[in-house]
Design a protein around this motif. Structure first.
Motif, PDB file in Angstrom:
ATOM      1  N   LEU A  17       0.853  -1.184   0.000  1.00  0.00           N
ATOM      2  CA  LEU A  17       0.000   0.000   0.000  1.00  0.00           C
ATOM      3  C   LEU A  17       0.885   1.229   0.000  1.00  0.00           C
ATOM      4  O   LEU A  17       1.781   1.363   0.843  1.00  0.00           O
ATOM      5  N   GLY A  21      -2.664   5.002   0.334  1.00  0.00           N
ATOM      6  CA  GLY A  21      -3.522   3.828   0.466  1.00  0.00           C
ATOM      7  C   GLY A  21      -3.790   3.081  -0.825  1.00  0.00           C
ATOM      8  O   GLY A  21      -4.533   2.094  -0.827  1.00  0.00           O
ATOM      9  N   THR A  22      -3.204   3.518  -1.944  1.00  0.00           N
ATOM     10  CA  THR A  22      -3.391   2.838  -3.230  1.00  0.00           C
ATOM     11  C   THR A  22      -2.595   1.541  -3.260  1.00  0.00           C
ATOM     12  O   THR A  22      -1.425   1.503  -2.881  1.00  0.00           O
ATOM     13  N   LYS A  23      -3.246   0.491  -3.734  1.00  0.00           N
ATOM     14  CA  LYS A  23      -2.572  -0.799  -3.888  1.00  0.00           C
ATOM     15  C   LYS A  23      -1.606  -0.732  -5.060  1.00  0.00           C
ATOM     16  O   LYS A  23      -1.973  -0.329  -6.166  1.00  0.00           O
ATOM     17  N   ASP A  87       5.268   5.616  -4.833  1.00  0.00           N
ATOM     18  CA  ASP A  87       5.007   4.185  -4.960  1.00  0.00           C
ATOM     19  C   ASP A  87       6.306   3.395  -5.048  1.00  0.00           C
ATOM     20  O   ASP A  87       6.471   2.364  -4.376  1.00  0.00           O
TER      21      ASP A  87
END
Length: 283
Positions: A17, A21-23, A87
């Motif tokens: 994550l 909170g984005t996968k 990310d």
């Protein structure tokens, strides 16, 4: 975690994550020092499966799906290049990877990540989307947006291909380019590209925002390899290679014979893998 036995080389899928909170999903394969692969626009991690497989003999490869693709969550309304960097930083910190490789837009992501992440020891890029003095055009964007709003994916893709492609492509009439694209790009690949047209626009808007910021890369702490295809024939690449080499004296430039812009994912993953191993494993 899903595990697949692929030619006796264990391939697994997993995710982290990111800060918002984005996968962020990725394919993991091989053993050895960690290497993160960052794909370009209009593509996903699956397109780099062969390159990952070749590199997995010497590295633990994390072939990541950037936002909006396959294993990962959506790009999001508040997308920016900073999100991609966050990310990759999160994946790097989680897995302890020390190497990055980025292709095209993924090359820009890799460069921006390495600027702020001192844990990265070496970074390699192939035809990175580094715009200098508007060398990566944005003139195609208004027509592209119009076609997207009308649901005309092939027309949007045609405008993009002519606007960002080699000089020869720019001279081809729109109607003829539409025909050529359908003839030379197989339908499954075209359908994948169509599904990523919106994401590609957002990413190229970020490229434009980074125009003329290449001098920032003087601050890179990681060793840098700039790979370019002998047949890439894109306006911006030679300029980017020359200006970056002047700005980053430690940069190594390598031209790969016979390869075009799609060397890592289509025309020459074997040659790219050899060049990467030579650079990354060198003391």
């Amino acid at each position: 975690m899903e595990v697949i036995n692929k030619k006796q080389n264990m391939l697994s899928t997993d995710s982290i994550l990111s800060n918002d909170g984005t996968k962020i999903g990725y394919y993991q394969q091989g053993s050895g020092p960690g290497l993160i692969l960052i794909h370009g626009a209009l593509s996903s991690a699956e397109n780099y499966a062969r390159l990952a497989e070749l590199l997995a003999k010497d590295f633990t490869v994390y072939n990541v799906d950037r936002r909006g693709r396959g294993l990962s969550g959506p790009q999001g309304m508040n997308y920016s290049l900073k999100k991609d960097v966050e990310d990759i930083n999160k994946l790097q910190a989680t897995m302890g990877a020390v190497y990055l490789f980025g292709h095209s837009f993924g090359g820009l992501v890799a460069l921006e990540t390495a600027l702020q992440n001192t844990a990265i020891r070496k970074i390699a890029v192939y035809d990175p989307a580094v715009s200098i003095g508007g060398s990566i055009s944005t003139a195609w964007m208004p027509a592209y947006k119009k076609y997207l709003s009308e649901g005309r994916a092939l027309d949007a893709f045609t405008v993009f291909s002519k606007g960002t492609g080699p000089q020869a492509a720019k001279k081809v009439p729109h109607w003829l380019m539409k025909v050529l694209l359908t003839l030379f790009i197989k339908k499954p690949k075209r359908m994948q590209m169509y599904s990523l047209l919106k994401e590609s626009l957002a990413e190229h808007e970020q490229v434009a925002k980074k125009d003329n910021t290449y001098l920032n890369y003087k601050q890179l702490g990681a060793d840098l390899l700039f790979l370019m295809g002998e047949k890439s024939d894109l306006d911006y690449i030679e300029k980017a290679s020359q200006m970056l080499q002047a700005a980053v004296p430690s940069m190594e430039l390598k031209i790969l014979p016979g390869l075009n812009h799609f060397g890592p994912d289509r025309t020459g993953p074997e040659s790219v893998a050899v060049a990467l191993k030579d650079f990354l494993l060198r003391e």
